[in-house]
Design a protein around this motif. Structure first.
Motif, PDB file in Angstrom:
ATOM      1  N   LEU A  32       2.314  -4.019  -7.026  1.00  0.00           N
ATOM      2  CA  LEU A  32       1.304  -3.964  -5.975  1.00  0.00           C
ATOM      3  C   LEU A  32       1.528  -5.047  -4.935  1.00  0.00           C
ATOM      4  CD1 LEU A  32      -1.840  -3.137  -8.118  1.00  0.00           C
ATOM      5  CD2 LEU A  32      -0.430  -1.593  -6.759  1.00  0.00           C
ATOM      6  N   GLU A  33       1.265  -4.667  -3.681  1.00  0.00           N
ATOM      7  CA  GLU A  33       1.403  -5.586  -2.555  1.00  0.00           C
ATOM      8  C   GLU A  33       0.054  -5.952  -1.944  1.00  0.00           C
ATOM      9  OE1 GLU A  33       4.200  -6.990  -1.512  1.00  0.00           O
ATOM     10  OE2 GLU A  33       5.419  -5.963  -3.027  1.00  0.00           O
ATOM     11  N   ALA A  34      -0.938  -5.085  -2.095  1.00  0.00           N
ATOM     12  CA  ALA A  34      -2.281  -5.364  -1.572  1.00  0.00           C
ATOM     13  C   ALA A  34      -3.290  -4.483  -2.298  1.00  0.00           C
ATOM     14  CB  ALA A  34      -2.341  -5.113  -0.064  1.00  0.00           C
ATOM     15  N   THR A  35      -4.461  -5.063  -2.600  1.00  0.00           N
ATOM     16  CA  THR A  35      -5.543  -4.331  -3.260  1.00  0.00           C
ATOM     17  C   THR A  35      -6.874  -4.736  -2.635  1.00  0.00           C
ATOM     18  OG1 THR A  35      -4.348  -4.336  -5.368  1.00  0.00           O
ATOM     19  CG2 THR A  35      -6.696  -3.809  -5.447  1.00  0.00           C
ATOM     20  N   HIS A  63      -9.215  -0.182  -6.994  1.00  0.00           N
ATOM     21  CA  HIS A  63      -8.787   1.188  -6.687  1.00  0.00           C
ATOM     22  C   HIS A  63      -8.323   1.384  -5.244  1.00  0.00           C
ATOM     23  CE1 HIS A  63     -13.030   0.825  -5.641  1.00  0.00           C
ATOM     24  NE2 HIS A  63     -12.849   1.801  -4.776  1.00  0.00           N
ATOM     25  N   GLU A  64      -8.173   0.291  -4.493  1.00  0.00           N
ATOM     26  CA  GLU A  64      -7.692   0.399  -3.112  1.00  0.00           C
ATOM     27  C   GLU A  64      -6.307  -0.252  -3.039  1.00  0.00           C
ATOM     28  OE1 GLU A  64     -11.643   0.490  -0.378  1.00  0.00           O
ATOM     29  OE2 GLU A  64     -10.751  -1.471  -0.696  1.00  0.00           O
ATOM     30  N   MET A  65      -5.255   0.503  -3.287  1.00  0.00           N
ATOM     31  CA  MET A  65      -3.949  -0.111  -3.549  1.00  0.00           C
ATOM     32  C   MET A  65      -2.820   0.481  -2.735  1.00  0.00           C
ATOM     33  SD  MET A  65      -4.337   0.062  -7.591  1.00  0.00           S
ATOM     34  CE  MET A  65      -5.097   1.639  -7.270  1.00  0.00           C
ATOM     35  N   SER A  66      -1.847  -0.380  -2.493  1.00  0.00           N
ATOM     36  CA  SER A  66      -0.552   0.051  -1.966  1.00  0.00           C
ATOM     37  C   SER A  66       0.515  -0.837  -2.585  1.00  0.00           C
ATOM     38  CB  SER A  66      -0.518  -0.043  -0.442  1.00  0.00           C
ATOM     39  OG  SER A  66      -0.740  -1.381  -0.020  1.00  0.00           O
ATOM     40  N   GLY A  67       1.736  -0.327  -2.651  1.00  0.00           N
ATOM     41  CA  GLY A  67       2.788  -1.130  -3.263  1.00  0.00           C
ATOM     42  C   GLY A  67       4.132  -0.445  -3.218  1.00  0.00           C
ATOM     43  N   ILE A  68       5.025  -0.892  -4.070  1.00  0.00           N
ATOM     44  CA  ILE A  68       6.411  -0.424  -4.101  1.00  0.00           C
ATOM     45  C   ILE A  68       6.711   0.152  -5.488  1.00  0.00           C
ATOM     46  CG2 ILE A  68       8.829  -1.125  -3.910  1.00  0.00           C
ATOM     47  CD1 ILE A  68       7.833  -3.427  -2.096  1.00  0.00           C
ATOM     48  N   VAL A  69       7.335   1.325  -5.511  1.00  0.00           N
ATOM     49  CA  VAL A  69       7.699   1.960  -6.774  1.00  0.00           C
ATOM     50  C   VAL A  69       8.740   1.097  -7.494  1.00  0.00           C
ATOM     51  CG1 VAL A  69       8.779   3.961  -7.860  1.00  0.00           C
ATOM     52  CG2 VAL A  69       7.191   4.279  -5.937  1.00  0.00           C
ATOM     53  N   GLU A  70       8.434   0.747  -8.748  1.00  0.00           N
ATOM     54  CA  GLU A  70       9.342  -0.079  -9.540  1.00  0.00           C
ATOM     55  C   GLU A  70      10.045   0.722 -10.632  1.00  0.00           C
ATOM     56  OE1 GLU A  70       8.228  -3.886 -11.984  1.00  0.00           O
ATOM     57  OE2 GLU A  70       8.660  -4.446  -9.910  1.00  0.00           O
ATOM     58  N   ASN A  78       9.295  13.438  -6.689  1.00  0.00           N
ATOM     59  CA  ASN A  78       8.974  13.101  -5.299  1.00  0.00           C
ATOM     60  C   ASN A  78       9.117  11.623  -4.954  1.00  0.00           C
ATOM     61  OD1 ASN A  78       8.317  15.802  -4.961  1.00  0.00           O
ATOM     62  ND2 ASN A  78       6.139  15.474  -5.380  1.00  0.00           N
ATOM     63  N   PHE A  79       9.377  10.779  -5.952  1.00  0.00           N
ATOM     64  CA  PHE A  79       9.427   9.338  -5.694  1.00  0.00           C
ATOM     65  C   PHE A  79      10.622   8.720  -6.404  1.00  0.00           C
ATOM     66  CE2 PHE A  79       5.081  10.734  -5.298  1.00  0.00           C
ATOM     67  CZ  PHE A  79       4.709  10.176  -4.081  1.00  0.00           C
ATOM     68  N   LYS A  80      11.070   7.585  -5.856  1.00  0.00           N
ATOM     69  CA  LYS A  80      12.186   6.852  -6.450  1.00  0.00           C
ATOM     70  C   LYS A  80      11.906   5.363  -6.343  1.00  0.00           C
ATOM     71  CE  LYS A  80      14.976   6.675  -2.216  1.00  0.00           C
ATOM     72  NZ  LYS A  80      13.848   7.042  -1.350  1.00  0.00           N
ATOM     73  N   LYS A  81      12.639   4.568  -7.082  1.00  0.00           N
ATOM     74  CA  LYS A  81      12.501   3.117  -7.057  1.00  0.00           C
ATOM     75  C   LYS A  81      12.685   2.609  -5.627  1.00  0.00           C
ATOM     76  CE  LYS A  81      14.616  -1.121  -8.959  1.00  0.00           C
ATOM     77  NZ  LYS A  81      13.388  -1.759  -9.457  1.00  0.00           N
ATOM     78  N   GLY A  82      11.767   1.739  -5.196  1.00  0.00           N
ATOM     79  CA  GLY A  82      11.829   1.165  -3.860  1.00  0.00           C
ATOM     80  C   GLY A  82      10.963   1.855  -2.833  1.00  0.00           C
ATOM     81  N   ASP A  83      10.422   3.041  -3.142  1.00  0.00           N
ATOM     82  CA  ASP A  83       9.553   3.739  -2.190  1.00  0.00           C
ATOM     83  C   ASP A  83       8.270   2.954  -1.949  1.00  0.00           C
ATOM     84  OD1 ASP A  83      11.301   5.821  -1.861  1.00  0.00           O
ATOM     85  OD2 ASP A  83      10.173   7.266  -3.076  1.00  0.00           O
ATOM     86  N   ARG A  84       7.833   2.932  -0.697  1.00  0.00           N
ATOM     87  CA  ARG A  84       6.530   2.358  -0.330  1.00  0.00           C
ATOM     88  C   ARG A  84       5.477   3.456  -0.485  1.00  0.00           C
ATOM     89  NH1 ARG A  84       5.521   1.135   4.537  1.00  0.00           N
ATOM     90  NH2 ARG A  84       4.920  -1.060   4.519  1.00  0.00           N
ATOM     91  N   GLU A 139       7.016   3.492   7.135  1.00  0.00           N
ATOM     92  CA  GLU A 139       7.491   2.121   7.309  1.00  0.00           C
ATOM     93  C   GLU A 139       6.655   1.338   8.314  1.00  0.00           C
ATOM     94  OE1 GLU A 139       9.770   0.353   5.781  1.00  0.00           O
ATOM     95  OE2 GLU A 139      10.437   1.933   4.420  1.00  0.00           O
ATOM     96  N   ASN A 140       6.093   2.028   9.314  1.00  0.00           N
ATOM     97  CA  ASN A 140       5.357   1.298  10.357  1.00  0.00           C
ATOM     98  C   ASN A 140       3.888   1.080  10.017  1.00  0.00           C
ATOM     99  OD1 ASN A 140       4.689   4.019  10.666  1.00  0.00           O
ATOM    100  ND2 ASN A 140       4.449   3.851  12.885  1.00  0.00           N
ATOM    101  N   ILE A 141       3.480   1.394   8.781  1.00  0.00           N
ATOM    102  CA  ILE A 141       2.129   1.066   8.319  1.00  0.00           C
ATOM    103  C   ILE A 141       2.249  -0.037   7.277  1.00  0.00           C
ATOM    104  CG2 ILE A 141       0.044   1.894   7.167  1.00  0.00           C
ATOM    105  CD1 ILE A 141       0.553   4.640   8.271  1.00  0.00           C
ATOM    106  N   SER A 142       1.597  -1.159   7.535  1.00  0.00           N
ATOM    107  CA  SER A 142       1.699  -2.308   6.632  1.00  0.00           C
ATOM    108  C   SER A 142       0.933  -2.051   5.343  1.00  0.00           C
ATOM    109  CB  SER A 142       1.148  -3.561   7.311  1.00  0.00           C
ATOM    110  OG  SER A 142      -0.266  -3.479   7.424  1.00  0.00           O
ATOM    111  N   PHE A 143       1.268  -2.830   4.314  1.00  0.00           N
ATOM    112  CA  PHE A 143       0.527  -2.729   3.057  1.00  0.00           C
ATOM    113  C   PHE A 143      -0.935  -3.121   3.260  1.00  0.00           C
ATOM    114  CE2 PHE A 143       4.909  -3.360   1.319  1.00  0.00           C
ATOM    115  CZ  PHE A 143       5.000  -2.126   0.675  1.00  0.00           C
TER     116      PHE A 143
END
Length: 349
Positions: A32-35, A63-70, A78-84, A139-143
């Motif tokens: 997680l990068e921001a909650t 429950h308000e989260m964004s982050g990077i797939v690990e 639909n997702f891979k490691k490193g996806d935002r 990419e142009n939407i911040s965490f």
């Protein structure tokens, strides 16, 4: 991993090291990068929630989260490691009649992040059924922007645009200028409505003006219903209660013109499931619509994400405080006292 653990209702969360989440074949583990810290988290902390697993302790809220797939499960397509990614907080099963009709937010087997399974007040989280219940973050939407959309902004968008059926030029009264209310102000303004913000705090009303409200009413000093009727020359077409108190529900309904529409966004802490009195005779005589609104279904995300991408909506501007996970208990205490304004987001774990 580090987490803030709820061990007893209405008691400080315990900041501690806990076991890392376990990956399932259909799941994804995120760093997680921001909650965001939402009033729904506060309701859960108080023990107000009624979802099947909400009262099982110990538990990790958020429950308000964004982050990077690990890590990704073996069945994930639909997702891979490193996806935002951004995490929808209403998680559907994808197969019930409501999901099939695009209403994942009221799925028969709905799972709520941070309630039905461990949430985002931690450095990492596991999202089950991730191909359905995650959304790629451009990419142009911040965490920070993404987590500001996490619950309050999404809830406001669905409530105002879909359930409220907002039209450009409508008069819209919005009761409460906290996170959900300010989100609703920004969204309704961007859609061309004339917004009247109602609150008891001048600082919050100043923020509402900043986000587009054409008028504000301090209901501690003046009668909000009378003020709105005067400003609109008869009442709002749409009124939103973003608080859930008995008086704000009633005032919202009574601020409407004939044929008006009330949307309930704020959860009530009243007993018996939020039992609240309503002016039934007025609702009948004026043909007023009383509409509930819960979160936002996944199919609506592309529209909201696109508006943020294009700069028409700027959820990150609602953030007034960035904190470390260690400071989470002060955020709940601020909600207890109804102090502070805007949104608080955890950005350091």
């Amino acid at each position: 991993m580090k987490a803030a653990v709820l061990k007893a209702f209405n008691q400080p969360l315990v900041i501690k090291e806990v076991a890392d989440p376990t990956l399932t074949p259909d799941g994804v583990i995120l760093k997680l990068e921001a909650t965001g810290v939402c009033r729904s988290d506060w309701h859960a902390w108080q023990g107000h929630m009624t979802t099947p697993n909400a009262n099982m302790l110990p538990h990790i809220l958020g429950h308000e989260m964004s982050g990077i797939v690990e890590e990704v499960g073996k069945n994930i397509k639909n997702f891979k490691k490193g996806d935002r990614v951004i995490v929808p907080f209403n998680q559907g099963d994808g197969v019930c009649p409501y999901c099939v009709s695009g209403r994942h937010n009221i799925c028969d087997n709905r799972q709520m992040v941070g309630l039905d399974f461990n949430g985002g007040f931690a450095s990492h989280i596991h999202i089950p059924n991730a191909d359905l219940n995650l959304f790629h973050l451009p990419e142009n939407i911040s965490f920070l922007d993404a987590s500001s959309m996490g619950c309050r902004f999404m809830t406001a968008y669905h409530g105002v645009m879909t359930q409220g059926n907002l039209k450009a030029g409508d008069w819209v009264s919005i009761y409460g200028s906290g996170g959900v209310g300010l989100s609703a102000v920004q969204i309704a303004t961007a859609a061309g409505a004339n917004v009247i913000a109602v609150d008891i705090g001048d600082d919050k009303l100043e923020l509402a003006k900043k986000f587009g409200a054409v008028a504000t009413v301090n209901s501690k000093r003046e009668n909000a219903i009378e003020a709105i009727k005067e400003i609109t020359k008869g009442g709002s077409r749409l009124s939103v209660d973003a608080i859930g108190h008995q008086d704000t529900v009633l005032s919202s309904v009574m601020s409407l013109q004939k044929g008006g529409r009330h949307v309930q966004l704020g959860m009530s802490s009243n007993p018996k499931g939020g039992l609240t009195s309503l002016p039934i005779n007025l609702i009948l005589a004026y043909e007023i619509e009383f509409i509930g609104s819960c979160g936002m279904p996944v199919p609506e995300y592309p529209k909201l994400i696109r508006m943020v991408e294009m700069g028409h909506l700027q959820p990150g501007k609602l953030v007034t405080k960035k904190i470390a996970l260690d400071e989470i208990n002060q955020a709940f205490e601020d909600m207890n006292q109804y102090t502070g304004s805007g949104m608080t987001v955890v950005t350091k774990y």
